[in-house]
Design a protein around this motif. Structure first.
Motif, short mmCIF file in Angstrom:
data_model
loop_
_atom_site.label_atom_id
_atom_site.label_comp_id
_atom_site.label_asym_id
_atom_site.label_seq_id
_atom_site.Cartn_x
_atom_site.Cartn_y
_atom_site.Cartn_z
N LEU A 180 40.04 39.32 34.28
CA LEU A 180 38.83 40.06 34.64
C LEU A 180 38.34 39.71 36.03
CD1 LEU A 180 36.92 39.55 31.25
CD2 LEU A 180 38.44 41.42 31.89
N SER A 181 38.60 38.48 36.44
CA SER A 181 38.18 38.00 37.75
C SER A 181 39.12 36.87 38.16
CB SER A 181 36.74 37.49 37.70
OG SER A 181 36.36 36.87 38.91
N PRO A 182 39.58 36.85 39.44
CA PRO A 182 39.29 37.80 40.52
C PRO A 182 40.03 39.12 40.32
CG PRO A 182 40.91 36.20 41.24
CD PRO A 182 40.47 35.76 39.88
N GLN A 183 39.60 40.14 41.04
CA GLN A 183 40.24 41.45 40.94
C GLN A 183 41.48 41.49 41.83
OE1 GLN A 183 37.11 44.10 42.10
NE2 GLN A 183 36.03 43.92 40.15
N THR A 184 42.37 42.43 41.52
CA THR A 184 43.58 42.58 42.30
C THR A 184 43.27 42.83 43.78
OG1 THR A 184 44.82 43.46 40.42
CG2 THR A 184 45.66 44.00 42.61
N HIS A 185 43.89 42.02 44.64
CA HIS A 185 43.77 42.13 46.10
C HIS A 185 42.34 41.89 46.59
CE1 HIS A 185 45.01 43.64 50.17
NE2 HIS A 185 46.20 43.22 49.73
N GLU A 186 41.55 41.18 45.80
CA GLU A 186 40.18 40.88 46.21
C GLU A 186 40.19 39.88 47.37
OE1 GLU A 186 35.92 39.32 44.31
OE2 GLU A 186 37.70 39.53 43.03
N ARG A 187 39.27 40.10 48.32
CA ARG A 187 39.08 39.17 49.44
C ARG A 187 37.90 38.27 49.14
NH1 ARG A 187 41.70 40.57 54.28
NH2 ARG A 187 42.90 42.52 54.12
N ILE A 188 38.12 36.97 49.19
CA ILE A 188 37.09 36.01 48.85
C ILE A 188 36.99 34.99 49.99
CG2 ILE A 188 36.36 34.25 47.17
CD1 ILE A 188 38.15 35.75 45.12
N LYS A 189 35.77 34.65 50.36
CA LYS A 189 35.58 33.69 51.44
C LYS A 189 35.96 32.28 50.98
CE LYS A 189 31.87 36.29 53.70
NZ LYS A 189 30.44 36.30 54.11
N ALA A 190 36.54 31.53 51.91
CA ALA A 190 36.98 30.17 51.59
C ALA A 190 35.79 29.26 51.27
CB ALA A 190 37.79 29.59 52.75
N THR A 191 34.60 29.67 51.68
CA THR A 191 33.40 28.87 51.41
C THR A 191 32.88 29.09 49.98
OG1 THR A 191 32.04 30.65 52.34
CG2 THR A 191 32.68 28.84 53.82
N GLU A 192 33.43 30.08 49.30
CA GLU A 192 32.94 30.42 47.96
C GLU A 192 33.88 29.89 46.88
OE1 GLU A 192 32.64 34.64 47.83
OE2 GLU A 192 31.03 34.76 49.31
N GLU A 193 33.33 29.61 45.71
CA GLU A 193 34.15 29.27 44.57
C GLU A 193 34.80 30.54 44.00
OE1 GLU A 193 32.97 25.38 42.10
OE2 GLU A 193 31.53 27.01 41.89
N VAL A 194 36.02 30.41 43.57
CA VAL A 194 36.72 31.52 42.92
C VAL A 194 36.54 31.38 41.42
CG1 VAL A 194 38.91 32.69 42.58
CG2 VAL A 194 38.41 31.61 44.78
N GLU A 195 35.93 32.39 40.81
CA GLU A 195 35.80 32.37 39.35
C GLU A 195 37.02 33.05 38.75
OE1 GLU A 195 32.64 33.21 35.79
OE2 GLU A 195 32.73 34.69 37.41
N ILE A 196 37.74 32.30 37.92
CA ILE A 196 38.89 32.87 37.20
C ILE A 196 38.43 33.12 35.77
CG2 ILE A 196 41.27 32.51 36.45
CD1 ILE A 196 41.54 30.57 38.82
N LYS A 197 38.48 34.38 35.39
CA LYS A 197 38.01 34.78 34.07
C LYS A 197 39.03 35.71 33.43
CE LYS A 197 33.64 35.79 33.68
NZ LYS A 197 32.36 36.55 33.76
N ALA A 198 39.35 35.45 32.17
CA ALA A 198 40.34 36.28 31.48
C ALA A 198 39.89 36.58 30.06
CB ALA A 198 41.70 35.59 31.45
N ASN A 199 40.26 37.77 29.59
CA ASN A 199 40.01 38.17 28.21
C ASN A 199 41.30 37.95 27.43
OD1 ASN A 199 38.11 39.61 26.28
ND2 ASN A 199 39.91 40.93 26.14
N ILE A 200 41.21 37.20 26.33
CA ILE A 200 42.37 36.88 25.50
C ILE A 200 42.10 37.37 24.09
CG2 ILE A 200 43.97 35.09 24.74
CD1 ILE A 200 43.73 35.01 27.74
N VAL A 201 42.94 38.28 23.59
CA VAL A 201 42.82 38.72 22.20
C VAL A 201 44.21 38.71 21.56
CG1 VAL A 201 40.77 40.13 22.60
CG2 VAL A 201 43.03 41.18 22.79
N MET A 202 44.22 38.77 20.23
CA MET A 202 45.48 38.91 19.52
C MET A 202 46.06 40.30 19.79
SD MET A 202 45.36 35.90 18.35
CE MET A 202 46.89 35.87 17.41
N MET A 203 47.31 40.53 19.42
CA MET A 203 47.96 41.80 19.74
C MET A 203 47.34 42.98 18.98
SD MET A 203 50.26 41.17 22.07
CE MET A 203 51.91 41.89 22.13
#
Length: 235
Positions: free
Chosen positions: A134-157
Protein backbone atom coordinates in the motif's frame (compact mmCIF):
# COMPACT_ATOMS: atom_id res chain seq x y z
CA UNK A 1 -25.08 -49.21 -30.95
CA UNK A 2 -24.82 -45.45 -31.35
CA UNK A 3 -23.63 -43.59 -28.29
CA UNK A 4 -25.81 -40.71 -27.11
CA UNK A 5 -24.18 -37.55 -25.76
CA UNK A 6 -25.15 -36.83 -22.17
CA UNK A 7 -24.85 -33.66 -20.13
CA UNK A 8 -22.57 -34.28 -17.17
CA UNK A 9 -22.03 -31.84 -14.30
CA UNK A 10 -18.82 -31.37 -12.31
CA UNK A 11 -18.87 -29.09 -9.29
CA UNK A 12 -15.44 -27.48 -9.03
CA UNK A 13 -14.23 -25.45 -6.06
CA UNK A 14 -10.98 -23.66 -5.20
CA UNK A 15 -10.03 -23.59 -1.52
CA UNK A 16 -7.28 -21.50 0.00
CA UNK A 17 -4.70 -23.60 1.84
CA UNK A 18 -5.35 -23.35 5.61
CA UNK A 19 -8.38 -21.16 4.92
CA UNK A 20 -11.72 -21.06 3.12
CA UNK A 21 -13.19 -21.19 -0.38
CA UNK A 22 -12.29 -18.64 -3.05
CA UNK A 23 -15.47 -16.90 -4.12
CA UNK A 24 -17.17 -13.70 -5.18
CA UNK A 25 -15.77 -11.49 -2.40
CA UNK A 26 -12.25 -11.66 -3.90
CA UNK A 27 -13.28 -12.10 -7.53
CA UNK A 28 -13.32 -15.88 -7.66
CA UNK A 29 -11.11 -18.49 -9.29
CA UNK A 30 -10.96 -18.94 -13.06
CA UNK A 31 -11.77 -22.56 -13.88
CA UNK A 32 -10.85 -24.38 -17.08
CA UNK A 33 -11.90 -27.94 -17.88
CA UNK A 34 -9.81 -29.34 -20.74
CA UNK A 35 -9.62 -32.56 -22.67
CA UNK A 36 -6.32 -33.87 -21.30
CA UNK A 37 -5.34 -35.39 -24.66
CA UNK A 38 -6.19 -32.55 -27.07
CA UNK A 39 -6.18 -29.50 -24.79
CA UNK A 40 -9.66 -28.52 -26.00
CA UNK A 41 -11.53 -26.39 -23.45
CA UNK A 42 -14.74 -28.22 -22.61
CA UNK A 43 -16.01 -25.73 -20.03
CA UNK A 44 -14.80 -22.56 -18.32
CA UNK A 45 -16.07 -20.10 -15.75
CA UNK A 46 -15.54 -18.32 -12.43
CA UNK A 47 -16.26 -19.69 -8.97
CA UNK A 48 -19.06 -17.68 -7.37
CA UNK A 49 -20.58 -17.68 -3.92
CA UNK A 50 -19.45 -17.30 -0.32
CA UNK A 51 -16.19 -18.35 1.30
CA UNK A 52 -18.13 -20.92 3.31
CA UNK A 53 -18.93 -21.69 6.93
CA UNK A 54 -15.96 -20.65 9.07
CA UNK A 55 -16.93 -22.84 12.03
CA UNK A 56 -17.36 -25.94 9.88
CA UNK A 57 -14.22 -25.41 7.79
CA UNK A 58 -11.75 -24.11 10.36
CA UNK A 59 -12.86 -25.36 13.78
CA UNK A 60 -14.66 -28.68 13.39
CA UNK A 61 -13.18 -32.11 12.73
CA UNK A 62 -14.15 -33.38 9.28
CA UNK A 63 -15.64 -36.85 9.01
CA UNK A 64 -15.34 -39.08 5.99
CA UNK A 65 -17.93 -38.28 3.27
CA UNK A 66 -19.14 -35.22 5.19
CA UNK A 67 -19.29 -32.17 2.88
CA UNK A 68 -17.68 -28.99 4.17
CA UNK A 69 -19.40 -26.86 1.53
CA UNK A 70 -22.96 -25.57 1.77
CA UNK A 71 -25.55 -24.47 -0.79
CA UNK A 72 -24.11 -20.95 -1.16
CA UNK A 73 -20.42 -21.94 -0.93
CA UNK A 74 -18.36 -20.74 -3.88
CA UNK A 75 -17.95 -23.06 -6.81
CA UNK A 76 -18.32 -23.44 -10.57
CA UNK A 77 -20.65 -26.08 -11.97
CA UNK A 78 -19.04 -27.22 -15.22
CA UNK A 79 -21.48 -28.92 -17.57
CA UNK A 80 -20.03 -30.88 -20.47
CA UNK A 81 -21.72 -33.01 -23.11
CA UNK A 82 -19.92 -36.29 -23.73
CA UNK A 83 -20.65 -39.62 -25.41
CA UNK A 84 -17.94 -41.65 -23.71
CA UNK A 85 -15.59 -41.34 -20.72
CA UNK A 86 -13.18 -38.41 -21.09
CA UNK A 87 -9.95 -37.84 -19.17
CA UNK A 88 -9.88 -34.14 -18.28
CA UNK A 89 -7.49 -31.63 -16.78
CA UNK A 90 -9.12 -29.19 -14.36
CA UNK A 91 -7.26 -25.93 -13.75
CA UNK A 92 -7.97 -23.18 -11.22
CA UNK A 93 -6.27 -19.80 -11.46
CA UNK A 94 -6.84 -18.08 -8.14
CA UNK A 95 -7.52 -15.53 -6.86
CA UNK A 96 -8.15 -14.46 -10.47
CA UNK A 97 -8.38 -10.68 -9.89
CA UNK A 98 -5.11 -10.43 -7.93
CA UNK A 99 -2.55 -11.00 -10.68
CA UNK A 100 0.60 -10.80 -8.54
CA UNK A 101 -0.89 -13.45 -6.24
CA UNK A 102 -2.62 -15.72 -8.77
CA UNK A 103 -1.39 -19.31 -8.75
CA UNK A 104 -2.38 -22.35 -10.79
CA UNK A 105 -3.73 -25.43 -9.09
CA UNK A 106 -4.74 -28.41 -11.21
CA UNK A 107 -5.74 -32.04 -11.20
CA UNK A 108 -6.94 -34.69 -13.64
CA UNK A 109 -9.95 -37.00 -13.48
CA UNK A 110 -12.08 -39.27 -15.65
CA UNK A 111 -15.55 -37.91 -16.38
CA UNK A 112 -18.17 -40.56 -17.14
CA UNK A 113 -21.24 -39.63 -19.24
CA UNK A 114 -24.25 -38.91 -17.02
CA UNK A 115 -22.31 -39.45 -13.78
CA UNK A 116 -22.44 -36.06 -12.07
CA UNK A 117 -19.85 -35.01 -9.46
CA UNK A 118 -21.70 -33.00 -6.84
CA UNK A 119 -21.60 -31.58 -3.27
CA UNK A 120 -17.96 -30.62 -2.49
CA UNK A 121 -17.09 -31.95 -5.95
CA UNK A 122 -13.53 -31.46 -7.12
CA UNK A 123 -11.71 -29.24 -4.61
CA UNK A 124 -8.43 -27.68 -5.71
CA UNK A 125 -6.07 -26.53 -2.95
CA UNK A 126 -4.63 -23.05 -3.53
CA UNK A 127 -1.54 -22.20 -1.43
CA UNK A 128 -0.25 -18.74 -0.61
CA UNK A 129 -1.06 -15.23 0.62
CA UNK A 130 -2.30 -12.19 -1.24
CA UNK A 131 0.26 -9.44 -0.57
CA UNK A 132 -0.49 -5.86 -1.67
CA UNK A 133 2.03 -3.09 -0.95
CA UNK A 134 0.00 0.00 0.00
CA UNK A 135 2.94 2.28 0.70
CA UNK A 136 5.25 3.42 -0.82
CA UNK A 137 3.55 3.68 -4.19
CA UNK A 138 5.14 2.50 -7.42
CA UNK A 139 7.83 4.96 -8.62
CA UNK A 140 7.08 7.32 -5.72
CA UNK A 141 9.66 10.05 -5.07
CA UNK A 142 10.47 10.49 -1.40
CA UNK A 143 12.87 12.96 0.19
CA UNK A 144 15.90 11.50 1.94
CA UNK A 145 15.02 13.63 4.97
CA UNK A 146 11.70 11.79 5.39
CA UNK A 147 10.95 8.38 6.83
CA UNK A 148 9.64 5.83 4.35
CA UNK A 149 6.52 4.10 5.59
CA UNK A 150 6.29 0.54 4.30
CA UNK A 151 2.74 -0.72 4.57
CA UNK A 152 1.24 -3.90 3.12
CA UNK A 153 -2.12 -5.64 3.15
CA UNK A 154 -1.85 -9.40 3.79
CA UNK A 155 -4.84 -11.71 3.43
CA UNK A 156 -5.39 -15.40 2.81
CA UNK A 157 -6.02 -16.47 -0.80
CA UNK A 158 -9.77 -16.44 -0.07
CA UNK A 159 -9.55 -12.88 1.30
CA UNK A 160 -9.84 -13.95 4.95
CA UNK A 161 -8.27 -11.39 7.32
CA UNK A 162 -5.01 -11.75 9.22
CA UNK A 163 -5.07 -10.45 12.81
CA UNK A 164 -3.14 -10.99 16.00
CA UNK A 165 -4.59 -13.97 17.91
CA UNK A 166 -7.24 -14.43 15.21
CA UNK A 167 -8.11 -17.60 13.27
CA UNK A 168 -5.37 -16.53 10.85
CA UNK A 169 -2.90 -15.35 13.45
CA UNK A 170 -0.54 -12.53 12.51
CA UNK A 171 1.79 -13.72 15.28
CA UNK A 172 2.38 -16.95 13.33
CA UNK A 173 3.43 -15.26 10.08
CA UNK A 174 6.71 -13.64 9.11
CA UNK A 175 6.08 -10.40 7.19
CA UNK A 176 9.29 -8.76 6.05
CA UNK A 177 10.32 -5.96 3.70
CA UNK A 178 13.54 -6.46 1.73
CA UNK A 179 14.82 -3.10 0.46
CA UNK A 180 17.48 -3.28 -2.25
CA UNK A 181 19.37 -0.35 -3.75
CA UNK A 182 20.68 -0.11 -7.31
CA UNK A 183 24.06 -1.46 -6.17
CA UNK A 184 22.44 -4.69 -5.01
CA UNK A 185 22.78 -4.02 -1.27
CA UNK A 186 19.76 -5.14 0.75
CA UNK A 187 18.24 -4.25 4.11
CA UNK A 188 15.51 -6.22 5.83
CA UNK A 189 12.88 -4.83 8.18
CA UNK A 190 10.08 -6.67 9.97
CA UNK A 191 6.51 -5.45 9.44
CA UNK A 192 3.92 -5.78 12.21
CA UNK A 193 0.15 -5.90 12.25
CA UNK A 194 -1.10 -3.20 14.59
CA UNK A 195 -4.50 -1.49 14.69
CA UNK A 196 -6.07 -2.40 11.33
CA UNK A 197 -6.72 -6.06 10.43
CA UNK A 198 -4.46 -7.45 7.69
CA UNK A 199 -2.35 -4.26 7.56
CA UNK A 200 1.35 -4.62 8.40
CA UNK A 201 3.73 -1.67 8.59
CA UNK A 202 7.13 -0.29 9.59
CA UNK A 203 9.19 2.83 8.94
CA UNK A 204 12.77 3.28 7.73
CA UNK A 205 15.10 6.09 6.56
CA UNK A 206 16.95 5.60 3.28
CA UNK A 207 19.78 7.43 1.56
CA UNK A 208 19.40 8.94 -1.90
CA UNK A 209 19.11 6.39 -4.69
CA UNK A 210 16.87 3.95 -6.52
CA UNK A 211 15.29 1.14 -4.52
CA UNK A 212 13.25 -2.01 -4.98
CA UNK A 213 10.91 -2.72 -2.07
CA UNK A 214 9.86 -6.37 -1.80
CA UNK A 215 7.43 -7.50 0.90
CA UNK A 216 6.96 -11.18 1.62
CA UNK A 217 4.72 -13.13 3.96
CA UNK A 218 5.68 -16.61 5.15
CA UNK A 219 3.91 -19.11 7.38
CA UNK A 220 6.44 -21.60 8.80
CA UNK A 221 3.62 -23.95 9.86
CA UNK A 222 1.79 -24.39 6.53
CA UNK A 223 4.44 -23.16 4.09
CA UNK A 224 2.11 -20.49 2.66
CA UNK A 225 4.01 -17.63 0.99
CA UNK A 226 3.24 -14.41 -0.88
CA UNK A 227 5.20 -11.53 -2.42
CA UNK A 228 4.66 -8.04 -3.85
CA UNK A 229 7.21 -5.50 -5.17
CA UNK A 230 7.46 -1.79 -5.95
CA UNK A 231 10.28 0.51 -7.07
CA UNK A 232 10.85 3.94 -5.51
CA UNK A 233 13.19 6.93 -5.78
CA UNK A 234 14.82 8.61 -2.79
CA UNK A 235 16.02 12.12 -3.64
Amino acid sequence: MNLIAQETSIMIRAKAKDAKFIGSSIGGAKILVKDALTGEILSEGITKGSTGNTEKIMNQDWKRNQPISEENTAGFNAVIEIEEPVFVTIEAYAPFNKKQATVLSSTQIWVIPGKDITEDGVVLDVPGFVVDILSPQTHERIKATEEVEIKANIVMMCGCPVTKDGIWDANQYEVTAVITNDSGESTEIKLEQKEKPSTFSAKIKLEKGLYEVLVYSYDPVTGNTGVDKVNIIIN
